[in-house]
Design an enzyme around this catalytic site. Structure first.
Site, PDB file in Angstrom:
ATOM      1  CB  SER A  28      -0.891   0.021   1.253  1.00 47.26           C
ATOM      2  OG  SER A  28      -1.816  -1.029   1.214  1.00 47.26           O
ATOM      3  CG  ASP A 321      -5.226  -7.016   2.084  1.00 50.58           C
ATOM      4  OD1 ASP A 321      -6.349  -7.159   1.561  1.00 50.58           O
ATOM      5  OD2 ASP A 321      -4.506  -6.030   1.870  1.00 50.58           O
ATOM      6  NE  ARG A 393      -2.914  -9.729   0.391  1.00 47.25           N
ATOM      7  CZ  ARG A 393      -1.734  -9.103   0.486  1.00 47.25           C
ATOM      8  NH1 ARG A 393      -0.692  -9.729   1.010  1.00 47.25           N
ATOM      9  NH2 ARG A 393      -1.582  -7.861   0.036  1.00 47.25           N
TER      10      ARG A 393
HETATM   11  C1  S3P Z   1      -5.602  -1.374   0.074  1.00 44.88           C
HETATM   12  C2  S3P Z   1      -6.820  -1.442   0.693  1.00 44.88           C
HETATM   13  C3  S3P Z   1      -7.567  -2.687   0.904  1.00 44.88           C
HETATM   14  C4  S3P Z   1      -6.701  -3.911   0.703  1.00 44.88           C
HETATM   15  C5  S3P Z   1      -5.819  -3.799  -0.498  1.00 44.88           C
HETATM   16  C6  S3P Z   1      -4.914  -2.592  -0.396  1.00 44.88           C
HETATM   17  C7  S3P Z   1      -4.951  -0.075  -0.098  1.00 44.88           C
HETATM   18  O1  S3P Z   1      -8.657  -2.759   0.017  1.00 44.88           O
HETATM   19  O2  S3P Z   1      -7.501  -5.076   0.596  1.00 44.88           O
HETATM   20  O3  S3P Z   1      -5.000  -4.961  -0.641  1.00 44.88           O
HETATM   21  O4  S3P Z   1      -3.728  -0.038  -0.383  1.00 44.88           O
HETATM   22  O5  S3P Z   1      -5.635   0.947   0.073  1.00 44.88           O
HETATM   23  P1  S3P Z   1     -10.068  -2.095   0.395  1.00 44.88           P
HETATM   24  O6  S3P Z   1      -9.769  -0.767   0.912  1.00 44.88           O
HETATM   25  O7  S3P Z   1     -10.859  -2.058  -0.873  1.00 44.88           O
HETATM   26  O8  S3P Z   1     -10.662  -3.016   1.418  1.00 44.88           O
END
Ligand code: S3P
Length: 438
Positions: A28, A321, A393
């Protein structure tokens, strides 16, 4: 299907996870460092950048829009920012591969540019819901076309003047929150997002790090459009979502004693530690510190007898996640684990509720999918074959399950592990997993 996509893992049972390892950089934060670095004035130096396919797709997208980017070389990247209005029309559609974060955040960031751009992705990404970003963006005045049903390719029309909105998220999603905030940078007036439950706040933190003010009051975060970003240095911590597989592996494999170094401990990401601790895991944080605006720690995990639990719903977005790994912990725990309030898992890289339930059943575990979660009875994992459905994952979670299986576990369709965790097989083998790739 390409030959590469047919990559399988065969993992032999037994063994313990031992030693000190460093998992790759946070996905992220890596995405966001390229995005904000590209729009900043001056050069941004990034350390610990995740050289996985997802964050590289974001990097490539900005190169295609005329941003000069040096690296990545051993996690070091230099982004020569072009300023808020310096991006150029890409010659081709931007191919974002498997990466939902790239597509949802870029749709916001690009909605206020003065050029047209199309965002595409692989089969998994092309099936994922994009209406969740198209709706707020069209309220802001963006013009974006999609396939019927609100899926990619997304065709963004340039030259729209965006207006700030006060948006209440219908689901707890950091991607949608970030999309709206990034569009808000280009909107007139103030853009606010209210979340139903706390989600990861890396966008807000990093905007601050690049000198862009955001204002939070409770569940609502706001920013004023029309400002500028100033380059900075970004230190990306190790990804807690990647560490999660090892937290589970070391918890379930008798005799394990593992240290994971410099893992990001942002409180909007640590639900996995809370859930495993509720299940009786031995997890200790050492050397807690702040690095590059994010809390980090070394995590020591030793094997333990886990117990099933009812997972508190407020922890779901904070561990969103990590559920494939947590389900493996539940399969090895005594008693029942119940997850509710997690319907978002059905629209990740795969339907993680169904795909995990199927895989657990294939290994002899009583797992029952429910509309918004799962019920897992702890038991004895058997040998068997599971299909990860190209979900990174899921593949890594079942690799850890083999530590406690009665015979080899074969996992199909593992090439996408490279989207978030390049070098997983090598690192896991070094720590004690008996994994071969086929
Ligand atoms: C993420 C937010 C999450 C996560 C994704 C990365 C991000 O998704 O599942 O792997 O970097 O903002 P959501 O916000 O749609 O749940």
């Amino acid at each position: 299907m390409s030959a590469q996509k047919q990559l399988s893992y065969i993992v032999n049972p037994g063994g313990a996870l031992l030693g000190r390892i460093t998992v790759p950089g946070d996905k992220s934060i890596s995405h966001r460092s390229i995005m904000l670095g590209a729009l900043a004035e001056g050069s941004t130096e990034i350390h610990g950048f995740l050289q996985g396919e997802d964050s590289l797709a974001t990097l490539q997208a900005f190169r295609s829009m005329g941003v000069k980017i040096d690296g990545p070389e051993q996690g070091r990247v230099i982004v020569h920012g072009v300023g808020m209005h310096g991006l150029q029309t890409p010659e081709q559609p931007l191919d974002l591969g498997n990466s939902g974060t790239s597509m949802r955040l870029l749709s916001g960031l690009l909605a206020g540019q003065d050029f047209d751009v199309t965002l595409t992705g692989d089969a998994s990404l092309s099936g994922r819901p994009m209406n969740r970003v198209l709706q707020p963006l069209s309220q802001m005045g963006a013009e974006i076309g999609s396939e019927q049903g609100g899926t990619a390719p997304l065709r963004i029309k340039g030259g729209s003047q965006l207006t700030g909105i006060d948006y209440v998220l219908p689901m707890a999603s950091a991607q949608v929150k970030s999309c709206v905030l990034l569009a808000g940078l280009y909107a007139t007036g103030k853009t606010c997002v209210t979340e139903p439950a706390p989600t990861r706040d890396h966008t807000e933190r990093m905007l601050q790090g690049f000198g862009y003010a955001t204002e939070r009051q409770g569940a609502r975060v706001c920013l004023q459009g029309g400002g500028k970003l100033t380059s900075c240095t970004v230190q990306v911590p190790a990804d807690i979502s990647s560490a999660a597989f090892f937290l589970v592996g070391a918890s379930i494999a008798p005799g394990s004693d593992l240290i994971l170094e410099a893992v990001g401990m942002n409180p909007t990401r640590t639900g996995v530690i809370d859930i495993l601790s509720l299940m009786g895991a031995n997890i200790v944080l050492e050397n807690e510190r702040v690095s590059g605006g994010e809390p980090v720690a070394d995590i020591r995990v030793t094997a333990s007898e886990l117990q099933g639990t009812q997972i508190p719903e407020e922890l779901v977005p904070l561990a969103i996640d990590e559920f494939p790994a947590i389900f493996i912990a539940a399969a090895c725990a005594s008693g029942e684990t119940v997850l509710t309030g997690a319907e978002e898992l059905r629209v990740k890289e795969s339907d993680r509720i169904q795909v995990m339930a199927d895989g657990l059943l294939a290994l002899g575990i009583d797992a029952r999918a429910t509309p918004d979660g799962i019920v897992i009875q702890g038991g004895e994992l058997q040998a068997g074959q599971v299909n990860s459905h190209g979900d990174h994952r899921i593949a890594m979670a079942f690799a850890m399950a083999a530590l406690r299986a009665s015979g080899p576990v074969e996992i199909l369709d593992c090439a996408n592990v490279n989207t978030s965790f390049p070098g997983f097989a090598e690192l896991a083998c070094g720590a004690g997993l008996d994994l071969t790739q086929n």
